[in-house]
Design an enzyme around this catalytic site. Structure first.
Site, PDB file in Angstrom:
ATOM      1  N   LYS A  75     -18.037  -6.517   8.259  1.00  0.00           N
ATOM      2  CA  LYS A  75     -16.944  -6.694   8.070  1.00  0.00           C
ATOM      3  C   LYS A  75     -15.903  -5.807   9.394  1.00  0.00           C
ATOM      4  O   LYS A  75     -15.411  -5.027   8.467  1.00  0.00           O
ATOM      5  CB  LYS A  75     -15.878  -7.140   6.410  1.00  0.00           C
ATOM      6  CG  LYS A  75     -16.645  -7.309   5.886  1.00  0.00           C
ATOM      7  CD  LYS A  75     -16.095  -6.870   4.288  1.00  0.00           C
ATOM      8  CE  LYS A  75     -14.543  -7.391   4.593  1.00  0.00           C
ATOM      9  NZ  LYS A  75     -13.592  -6.642   2.918  1.00  0.00           N
ATOM     10  N   ARG A  83      -2.230  -6.286  -7.701  1.00  0.00           N
ATOM     11  CA  ARG A  83      -1.581  -7.233  -7.731  1.00  0.00           C
ATOM     12  C   ARG A  83      -0.774  -8.373  -8.967  1.00  0.00           C
ATOM     13  O   ARG A  83      -0.621  -9.218  -9.391  1.00  0.00           O
ATOM     14  CB  ARG A  83      -1.296  -7.429  -6.344  1.00  0.00           C
ATOM     15  CG  ARG A  83      -1.090  -6.809  -5.395  1.00  0.00           C
ATOM     16  CD  ARG A  83      -1.536  -7.682  -4.493  1.00  0.00           C
ATOM     17  NE  ARG A  83      -3.051  -8.170  -4.135  1.00  0.00           N
ATOM     18  CZ  ARG A  83      -3.266  -8.377  -3.286  1.00  0.00           C
ATOM     19  NH1 ARG A  83      -2.869  -8.616  -2.132  1.00  0.00           N
ATOM     20  NH2 ARG A  83      -4.393  -8.521  -3.557  1.00  0.00           N
ATOM     21  N   HIS A  95       0.906  -1.088   0.142  1.00  0.00           N
ATOM     22  CA  HIS A  95      -0.032  -0.368   0.355  1.00  0.00           C
ATOM     23  C   HIS A  95       0.993   1.546  -0.489  1.00  0.00           C
ATOM     24  O   HIS A  95       0.897   2.503  -0.654  1.00  0.00           O
ATOM     25  CB  HIS A  95      -0.559  -0.074   1.372  1.00  0.00           C
ATOM     26  CG  HIS A  95      -2.246  -1.175   1.203  1.00  0.00           C
ATOM     27  ND1 HIS A  95      -2.221  -2.043   2.961  1.00  0.00           N
ATOM     28  CD2 HIS A  95      -2.829  -1.757   0.269  1.00  0.00           C
ATOM     29  CE1 HIS A  95      -3.302  -2.786   1.912  1.00  0.00           C
ATOM     30  NE2 HIS A  95      -3.539  -2.344   0.872  1.00  0.00           N
ATOM     31  N   SER A 111      -2.780  -7.173   2.955  1.00  0.00           N
ATOM     32  CA  SER A 111      -3.849  -7.507   3.996  1.00  0.00           C
ATOM     33  C   SER A 111      -3.789  -8.915   5.094  1.00  0.00           C
ATOM     34  O   SER A 111      -3.357  -9.244   5.307  1.00  0.00           O
ATOM     35  CB  SER A 111      -5.092  -6.811   4.202  1.00  0.00           C
ATOM     36  OG  SER A 111      -4.260  -5.334   3.756  1.00  0.00           O
TER      37      SER A 111
END
Length: 149
Positions: free
Chosen positions: A45, A94, A21, A131
């Protein structure tokens, strides 16, 4: 307030904010007058870390850089863009799967709000850092400091 065309919002859960990040933010900064890192809050979440703690940790990384602002938000990301005066959204990519997902979102965000999306590919050394992987490693007692800024 700066020009919306030069204000970029980088949304995410950032749970936690990884070196990947940070790399995306650092490489996008020359393109912006103002870069807003927007920590998304989703009641459905619950995060590993509370959203405000995530935001505080990111603020500490960019303390002293007046171009970077860190906020928390709920709701649609395009609404956060409007609220903070951002004309562009930043996303890191990614993999091919990330690209396809981000392309779909970029098309919808442009259609419903006129918000353009800037995609930056992660550096090869950060492509495997996510993450969720960092959370999993930490939950199982592994040192994750090498994945963090």
């Amino acid at each position: 307030m700066s020009d919306p065309a030069r204000t970029i919002l980088f949304p995410g859960s950032f749970d936690p904010f990884t070196r990947g990040h940070k790399s995306v933010v650092d490489r996008a900064l020359p393109l912006a007058d103002r870069l807003i890192i927007a920590v998304g809050v989703n009641a459905a979440k619950p995060g590993w870390l509370p959203a405000e703690e995530r935001a505080e940790r990111i603020r500490a990384i960019y303390a002293g850089d007046t171009r970077v602002e860190v906020v928390t938000y709920t709701g649609l990301t395009v609404d956060a863009c409007r609220h903070y005066g951002a004309g562009m959204m930043l996303r890191g990519v990614r993999s091919l799967a990330d690209f396809e997902y981000e392309r779909t979102l970029a098309d919808i965000n442009r259609d419903i709000a006129g918000i353009e999306t800037l995609l930056l590919f992660t550096l090869p050394e950060d492509a495997s850092v996510s993450s969720s992987v960092v959370r999993e490693l930490a939950a199982n007692g592994h040192d994750v400091s090498s994945f963090m800024p």
